[in-house]
Enzyme design. Structure first.
Site, PDB file in Angstrom:
ATOM      1  N   GLY A  41       0.820  -1.206   0.000  1.00  0.00           N
ATOM      2  CA  GLY A  41       0.000   0.000   0.000  1.00  0.00           C
ATOM      3  C   GLY A  41       0.851   1.251   0.000  1.00  0.00           C
ATOM      4  O   GLY A  41       1.943   1.283   0.591  1.00  0.00           O
ATOM      5  N   LEU A  44      -1.435   7.248   2.710  1.00  0.00           N
ATOM      6  CA  LEU A  44      -0.739   8.003   3.749  1.00  0.00           C
ATOM      7  C   LEU A  44      -0.049   7.090   4.745  1.00  0.00           C
ATOM      8  O   LEU A  44       1.046   7.395   5.221  1.00  0.00           O
ATOM      9  CB  LEU A  44      -1.719   8.926   4.474  1.00  0.00           C
ATOM     10  N   GLY A  46       0.847   3.719   4.140  1.00  0.00           N
ATOM     11  CA  GLY A  46       1.841   2.895   3.451  1.00  0.00           C
ATOM     12  C   GLY A  46       3.044   3.675   2.967  1.00  0.00           C
ATOM     13  O   GLY A  46       4.200   3.290   3.235  1.00  0.00           O
ATOM     14  N   ARG A 331     -21.045  11.483  12.080  1.00  0.00           N
ATOM     15  CA  ARG A 331     -21.540  10.968  10.811  1.00  0.00           C
ATOM     16  C   ARG A 331     -22.659   9.949  10.969  1.00  0.00           C
ATOM     17  O   ARG A 331     -23.613   9.931  10.190  1.00  0.00           O
ATOM     18  CB  ARG A 331     -20.378  10.355  10.028  1.00  0.00           C
ATOM     19  N   HIS A 402     -18.789   4.204   3.237  1.00  0.00           N
ATOM     20  CA  HIS A 402     -17.570   5.020   3.239  1.00  0.00           C
ATOM     21  C   HIS A 402     -16.410   4.299   3.923  1.00  0.00           C
ATOM     22  O   HIS A 402     -15.814   3.393   3.356  1.00  0.00           O
ATOM     23  CB  HIS A 402     -17.890   6.355   3.912  1.00  0.00           C
ATOM     24  N   GLU A 426      -6.239   2.399   7.900  1.00  0.00           N
ATOM     25  CA  GLU A 426      -7.605   1.887   7.885  1.00  0.00           C
ATOM     26  C   GLU A 426      -7.663   0.361   7.909  1.00  0.00           C
ATOM     27  O   GLU A 426      -8.701  -0.215   8.228  1.00  0.00           O
ATOM     28  CB  GLU A 426      -8.348   2.411   6.649  1.00  0.00           C
ATOM     29  N   ARG A 436     -16.135   6.622  13.133  1.00  0.00           N
ATOM     30  CA  ARG A 436     -14.975   7.514  13.000  1.00  0.00           C
ATOM     31  C   ARG A 436     -15.429   8.958  12.878  1.00  0.00           C
ATOM     32  O   ARG A 436     -16.318   9.281  12.089  1.00  0.00           O
ATOM     33  CB  ARG A 436     -14.142   7.148  11.773  1.00  0.00           C
TER      34      ARG A 436
END
Length: 639
Positions: A41, A44, A46, A331, A402, A426, A436
């Site tokens: 990956g 951000l 990885g 959310r 999401h 994640e 989250r």
């Protein structure tokens, strides 16, 4: 059978990370170059991990299935990245950030990991600023911030509505520096097919070159998964179409426990589905809720143009229900509230499956230019997709699949239950609980990659310095490659009539209907039956054209959908087992009289960690009890 040892350091919460770093085993700089690390990956987490580990002197192999690291899905993040710098002097602190995340996750996250994420958040902002990320600034030159849902302070740093893109470009620059130095070797257009275990330790991967079809063996002393989440299990989601859970699922089947798989986030502000031919949905950043007001008509079935509906005939339902937080509720709360209004017949648009996000008042108060400076690219994107100008009339939004809070179980060191296998960003479960908060994903991903994993991985690698470079000729590599190749051949040999995408679409509908925003026992049991039937049909009527030894996107899709069908059963089982409502996991049977989530702390204050027990055997549930030293579990209220 695996066991859970979270390895949380002793001592006060605020000193655990400091104490850990002071006592962790170190690797001599001269020995680091002898140790190889695979990172899967390039988002951000990885790219951050690969570049940080390369800078430290380790030999790093970095893989991604995209043609370039800069196409990782972190590029799609819009609204911002949290940190507790308190430039606004509005009462923020590391503790406040930690508390908001624990509360936002409905008290279903591990306290020590969340506090550490808050601790390193300020380092993340300083690091990205040094890398040249063009964060917005106020009139005095200080980095500017805005608010996000579930908080009452302004702590989110942003670059218009393209924060993820700008941060990823910063990551890409630091990664490229290490690639040029030779400390990182980049392998683009590779997909991990399986994990290689030798003597109980992760020692490499089997990968497929997506251009040539060649099967490759790669060895290392440790493997790091930074492969994102599994939101595309819904088929229609805000994620890139190729985002998938296959790497994590393969690791799970090799012994890595999967934690809280049913904790999936539904994002409240997405462009509603326009037609049945779409393969994804478009996110409209939560940051828009800073200045946009969400409303529906007060009269059921009112289909007048939104601008023609008078003020006194508008229901600003979030402001009405949650006066303390208004449009900036978390959310999960905002998503369920939108669904409730639409299901009750108050939705807008042709389908009635949308609510208004209106900037009229903010434009009047601040001026069009100020709104354009904050959200210009988001407004342009919305107009391109829908043909509606948000400066002139409200956006229409509706919830969509999401982020995934669940992921591979990791201990405090971010190691899974497989020795030498780490999961960051994640792809692990540890920081967000059952929901989250916005702008905490980039914070966690960057924190894990740049500042946490580089400190914790040495505790394992310090005992590996006497292990020579691992040969890929070992029988474990041979056996794993044979199994991976056999599976690819099996997918092609079915030679049925239905495409992988058609199966994915049907799976997504099952998951959305029965394990989406609202869940109940009857629906979840039905979902298990439907998934089982779909699996049988998949393995008897799948059509994959082409061959293994060539570029074959249909084969790629088929492998990922096969994994999703297996994973879906575990996800639904986890949702069925958790007989409570918490955060984004909302069981209709467990709600307060006013329709809010009702937790059961006596029975379910734990992390559900599932162990794979074989193809035809049920998963084994392990429980990590959640203990809170600094916060009290109580009813989560945003009123």
């Amino acid at each position: 059978m695996g066991t859970l040892n979270s390895k949380i350091p002793d001592g006060p919460l605020s000193q655990k990370w400091t104490k850990y770093k002071a006592s962790v085993k170190l690797v001599n700089p001269a020995n680091k170059k002898k140790l190889e690390i695979i990172v899967i990956g390039t988002g951000l987490s990885g790219a951050g991990a690969a570049s940080a580990l390369g800078e430290l002197g380790y030999s790093v192999k970095n893989f991604c299935y995209q043609d370039s690291p800069r196409r990782a899905h972190s590029v799609a993040a819009q609204g911002g990245i949290n940190a507790a710098k308190n430039y606004q002097n509005d009462g923020d602190s590391i503790y406040r950030l930690f508390y908001d995340m624990i509360k936002g996750g409905d008290y279903r996250a591990r306290e020590a990991n969340v506090y550490r994420a808050a601790e390193v958040s300020n380092q993340v902002i300083d690091h990205y600023t040094a890398l040249g990320v063009p964060f917005a600034r106020d009139y005095g030159g200080t980095l500017d911030t805005r608010s996000f849902g579930g908080v009452q302070v302004s702590r989110t740093f942003y670059a218009k509505g393209q924060t993820g893109q700008q941060c990823l470009l910063g990551c890409y620059s630091s990664l490229n520096r290490q690639i040029k130095k030779g400390s990182v070797v980049m392998y683009p257009r590779r997909e991990m097919l399986d994990l290689v275990i030798i003597d109980g330790k992760a020692r490499g991967i089997i990968a497929r070159n997506l251009i040539t079809g060649e099967i490759e063996r790669h060895s290392a002393h440790a493997v790091v998964l930074a492969t994102g989440g599994y939101g595309t299990i819904y088929y229609m989601s805000t994620l890139a179409v190729n985002s998938n859970a296959s790497a994590a699922w393969k690791a799970h089947k090799k012994g890595a426990f999967f934690a809280n798989p049913s904790f999936l986030q539904i994002h409240p502000t997405c462009v509603p589905q326009l037609n049945q031919f779409q393969s994804k949905l478009t996110l409209m950043s939560e940051s828009l809720r800073n200045d946009g007001r969400i409303w529906v008509p007060k009269v059921k079935g009112d289909k007048r143009p939104s601008n023609s509906i008078p003020e006194d005939e508008r229901d600003y339902y979030l402001e009405r229900r949650y006066p303390a937080f208004g449009n900036l509720v978390p959310r999960d709360v905002a998503s369920r509230a939108a669904k409730e209004r639409c299901d009750a017949g108050y939705g807008v648009g042709e389908t009635g499956l949308a609510v208004n996000l209106d900037f009229r008042d903010s434009i009047k108060k601040q001026g069009k230019k100020a709104i354009e400076n904050k959200y210009g690219n988001l407004f342009d994107m919305y107009k391109t997709i829908t043909g509606i100008d948000p400066y002139e009339e409200p956006m229409m939004i509706y919830p969509a699949g999401h982020y995934t809070m669940g992921g591979l179980w990791v201990n405090y060191e971010l190691m899974t239950t497989v020795k030498g296998l780490y999961a960051i960003g994640e792809s692990n479960f540890s920081d967000h609980g059952a929901n989250r908060l916005g702008a905490s994903s980039l914070m966690q991903a960057a924190g894990d990659g740049y500042f946490i994993l580089p400190n914790t991985i040495s505790n394992y690698l310090a005992d590996e310095i006497r292990v020579a470079k691992i040969s890929t000729d070992r029988p474990e590599f041979e056996e794993t490659e044979k199994a991976a190749t056999w599976r690819l051949e099996k997918l092609i040999s079915i030679n049925g009539k239905q495409t992988a995408s058609s199966f994915h679409k049907r799976l997504g509908k099952i998951m959305w209907d029965y394990c989406g925003m609202i869940r109940n026992e009857e629906g979840l049991k039905k979902a298990l039956t439907l998934i089982s039937d779909l699996k049988t049909e998949f393995w008897s009527d799948l059509k994959v054209t082409g061959t293994i030894k060539e570029m074959n996107p249909e084969l790629e899709k088929a492998g990922r959908v096969a994994d999703y069908i297996e994973f879906a059963s575990l996800l639904v089982t986890d949702a069925l087992e958790r007989r409570e409502s918490c955060g984004a996991h909302f069981r209709e049977e467990f709600q307060t009289p006013d329709g809010e989530a009702q937790r059961n702390d006596e029975e379910f204050a734990y992390v559900a960690a599932w162990e794979y027990a074989g193809e035809d055997n049920p998963h084994i549930l392990h429980k990590e009890e959640l203990k809170f030293e600094e916060v009290e579990m109580k009813v989560r209220s945003y009123k």
